[in-house]
Scaffold this motif. Structure first.
Motif, mmCIF file in Angstrom:
data_model
loop_
_atom_site.group_PDB
_atom_site.id
_atom_site.type_symbol
_atom_site.label_atom_id
_atom_site.label_comp_id
_atom_site.label_asym_id
_atom_site.label_seq_id
_atom_site.Cartn_x
_atom_site.Cartn_y
_atom_site.Cartn_z
ATOM 1 N N ILE A 141 0.790 -1.361 -0.056
ATOM 2 C CA ILE A 141 -0.006 -0.019 0.053
ATOM 3 C C ILE A 141 0.789 1.258 -0.090
ATOM 4 N N PRO A 142 1.005 1.981 -1.347
ATOM 5 C CA PRO A 142 1.849 3.171 -1.186
ATOM 6 C C PRO A 142 1.382 4.224 -0.449
ATOM 7 N N LEU A 143 2.026 4.903 0.334
ATOM 8 C CA LEU A 143 1.749 6.239 1.087
ATOM 9 C C LEU A 143 2.900 7.081 0.837
ATOM 10 N N HIS A 144 2.473 8.418 1.403
ATOM 11 C CA HIS A 144 3.487 9.355 1.313
ATOM 12 C C HIS A 144 4.330 9.737 2.463
ATOM 13 N N GLY A 145 3.992 9.523 3.723
ATOM 14 C CA GLY A 145 4.240 9.821 4.919
ATOM 15 C C GLY A 145 3.597 9.133 6.189
ATOM 16 N N SER A 146 4.189 9.571 7.314
ATOM 17 C CA SER A 146 3.407 8.913 8.551
ATOM 18 C C SER A 146 3.199 7.655 8.365
ATOM 19 N N ILE A 147 4.064 6.822 7.980
ATOM 20 C CA ILE A 147 4.103 5.478 7.751
ATOM 21 C C ILE A 147 3.464 4.581 8.885
ATOM 22 N N GLU A 148 4.258 5.044 10.108
ATOM 23 C CA GLU A 148 4.052 4.268 11.279
ATOM 24 C C GLU A 148 2.584 4.228 11.824
ATOM 25 N N LEU A 149 1.846 4.870 11.156
ATOM 26 C CA LEU A 149 0.446 5.043 11.724
ATOM 27 C C LEU A 149 -0.332 4.127 11.163
ATOM 28 N N ALA A 150 -0.119 3.429 10.046
ATOM 29 C CA ALA A 150 -0.931 2.365 9.331
ATOM 30 C C ALA A 150 -1.181 1.354 10.084
ATOM 31 N N PRO A 151 -0.178 0.510 10.785
ATOM 32 C CA PRO A 151 -0.744 -0.703 11.711
ATOM 33 C C PRO A 151 -1.838 -0.465 12.494
ATOM 34 N N SER A 152 -1.646 0.827 13.230
ATOM 35 C CA SER A 152 -2.621 1.030 14.414
ATOM 36 C C SER A 152 -3.904 1.374 14.072
ATOM 37 N N VAL A 153 -4.313 1.818 12.750
ATOM 38 C CA VAL A 153 -5.676 2.247 12.428
ATOM 39 C C VAL A 153 -6.192 1.081 11.417
ATOM 40 N N GLY A 154 -5.277 -0.043 11.346
ATOM 41 C CA GLY A 154 -5.943 -1.454 10.569
ATOM 42 C C GLY A 154 -5.624 -1.122 9.047
ATOM 43 N N LEU A 155 -4.948 -0.167 8.754
ATOM 44 C CA LEU A 155 -4.420 -0.049 7.160
ATOM 45 C C LEU A 155 -3.495 -1.139 6.628
ATOM 46 N N ALA A 156 -2.563 -1.371 7.537
ATOM 47 C CA ALA A 156 -1.716 -2.477 7.146
ATOM 48 C C ALA A 156 -1.299 -3.328 8.170
ATOM 49 N N GLU A 157 -0.629 -4.465 8.093
ATOM 50 C CA GLU A 157 -0.203 -5.193 9.241
ATOM 51 C C GLU A 157 1.507 -4.963 9.622
ATOM 52 N N ARG A 158 1.918 -4.704 8.325
ATOM 53 C CA ARG A 158 3.543 -4.247 8.391
ATOM 54 C C ARG A 158 3.685 -2.948 7.649
ATOM 55 N N ILE A 159 4.818 -2.428 8.017
ATOM 56 C CA ILE A 159 5.343 -1.412 7.260
ATOM 57 C C ILE A 159 6.791 -1.469 6.749
ATOM 58 N N VAL A 160 7.213 -0.863 5.702
ATOM 59 C CA VAL A 160 8.625 -0.911 5.310
ATOM 60 C C VAL A 160 8.933 0.559 5.355
ATOM 61 N N ASP A 161 9.911 1.082 6.083
ATOM 62 C CA ASP A 161 10.338 2.733 6.157
ATOM 63 C C ASP A 161 11.461 2.705 6.716
ATOM 64 N N LEU A 162 11.951 4.177 6.680
ATOM 65 C CA LEU A 162 13.337 4.483 7.287
ATOM 66 C C LEU A 162 13.350 4.563 8.658
ATOM 67 N N VAL A 163 14.404 3.992 9.128
ATOM 68 C CA VAL A 163 14.481 4.232 10.596
ATOM 69 C C VAL A 163 16.012 4.971 10.740
ATOM 70 N N SER A 164 16.185 5.838 11.396
ATOM 71 C CA SER A 164 17.050 6.686 12.050
ATOM 72 C C SER A 164 17.268 6.631 13.658
ATOM 73 N N THR A 165 16.723 7.161 14.300
ATOM 74 C CA THR A 165 16.821 7.001 15.791
ATOM 75 C C THR A 165 16.164 5.748 16.271
ATOM 76 N N GLY A 166 15.186 5.308 15.716
ATOM 77 C CA GLY A 166 14.197 4.313 15.869
ATOM 78 C C GLY A 166 13.120 4.772 16.954
ATOM 79 N N GLU A 167 13.084 6.116 17.299
ATOM 80 C CA GLU A 167 12.133 6.874 18.114
ATOM 81 C C GLU A 167 10.905 6.838 17.627
ATOM 82 N N THR A 168 10.667 6.733 16.162
ATOM 83 C CA THR A 168 9.149 7.096 15.811
ATOM 84 C C THR A 168 8.647 5.519 15.853
#
Ligand code: PRP
Length: 216
Positions: A141-168
């Motif tokens: 599911i292509p998104l443009h940002g705030s990817i980490e939101l997707a699992p908590s609202v039932g849009l996706a089970e997993r994400i693929v995203d950038l991690v820098s500090t790991g805080e997000t």
């Protein structure tokens, strides 16, 4: 400005300051305050370089089609764009990683159970290639940002995203389940510029190599 100025596409966003710091170390400065100006083209003080300030995802296109002689872009954007560009230098800054993550509560050690999961991401091509290489059938599911939101609202089970500090990831109750690639900023160069304008382009590449410590 020098009509023979070399045009360099630099990305707005997380790499911008490091890019301008790099040029500063090379003795290249711009007269205007690039942080506050709304202009998108900035000549260097000596007129030898013209900077184009563009979205990071657009840097590969500017360079591929020769609107810029060279550009700076994250490896993530470059791989996702799939453009065939010369990458003479790894600039070393902007380090982060592309990872697969999922809710801590759903963590499964065995990724073979991932079949048919929905995966939200800003990197649909990288994600599709990664899961295909593992023989996993997922819906990207292509998104443009705030990817980490997707699992908590039932849009996706997993994400693929950038991690820098790991805080997000942490603040959104997600944990890494795999690492796809390490990312740093790359210099990319237009093939025709390297040939036709080599007397200006090659010394600039060498100066950049020196400034990032690739060459002494
Ligand atoms: C990036 C990335 C993560 C976050 C990771 O997003 O997509 O969301 O930074 O950084 P961290 O590991 O240090 O927390 P960005 O800030 O570019 O915003 P976006 O969600 O709008 O893409």
């Amino acid at each position: 400005m020098d009509k023979d100025a070399i045009t360099i596409a630099v990305p707005k966003g997380r790499l911008f300051k490091d890019c301008m710091d790099l040029f500063g170390r090379m003795g290249v400065s711009v007269a205007e305050d690039v942080d506050t100006s709304r202009k998108l083209v900035f000549p260097s003080v000596d007129g030898s370089i013209r900077f184009l300030v563009v979205r990071d995802k657009d840097v590969p296109a500017y360079v591929k089609y020769g609107a810029a002689d060279m550009g700076i872009v994250g490896k993530d954007v470059l791989v996702e764009a799939g453009k065939d560009l010369l990458e003479p230098i790894d600039l070393g800054f902007g380090y982060c990683r592309i990872v697969v993550a999922e809710p801590a509560s759903a963590r499964r050690e065995d990724p073979t159970g991932w079949g048919q999961a929905r995966v939200a991401t800003k990197y649909p091509n990288i994600s599709a290639a990664y899961f295909a290489s593992r023989g996993e059938q997922v819906e990207v599911i292509p998104l443009h940002g705030s990817i980490e939101l997707a699992p908590s609202v039932g849009l996706a089970e997993r994400i693929v995203d950038l991690v820098s500090t790991g805080e997000t990831l942490k603040q959104n109750n997600l944990v890494e389940s795999d690492e796809i690639m390490h990312v740093t900023a790359k210099l990319v160069v237009n093939r025709a510029s390297l040939k036709v304008r080599s007397e200006s382009v090659v010394p600039l590449i060498e100066a950049m190599e020196k400034a990032v410590g690739v060459k002494s």
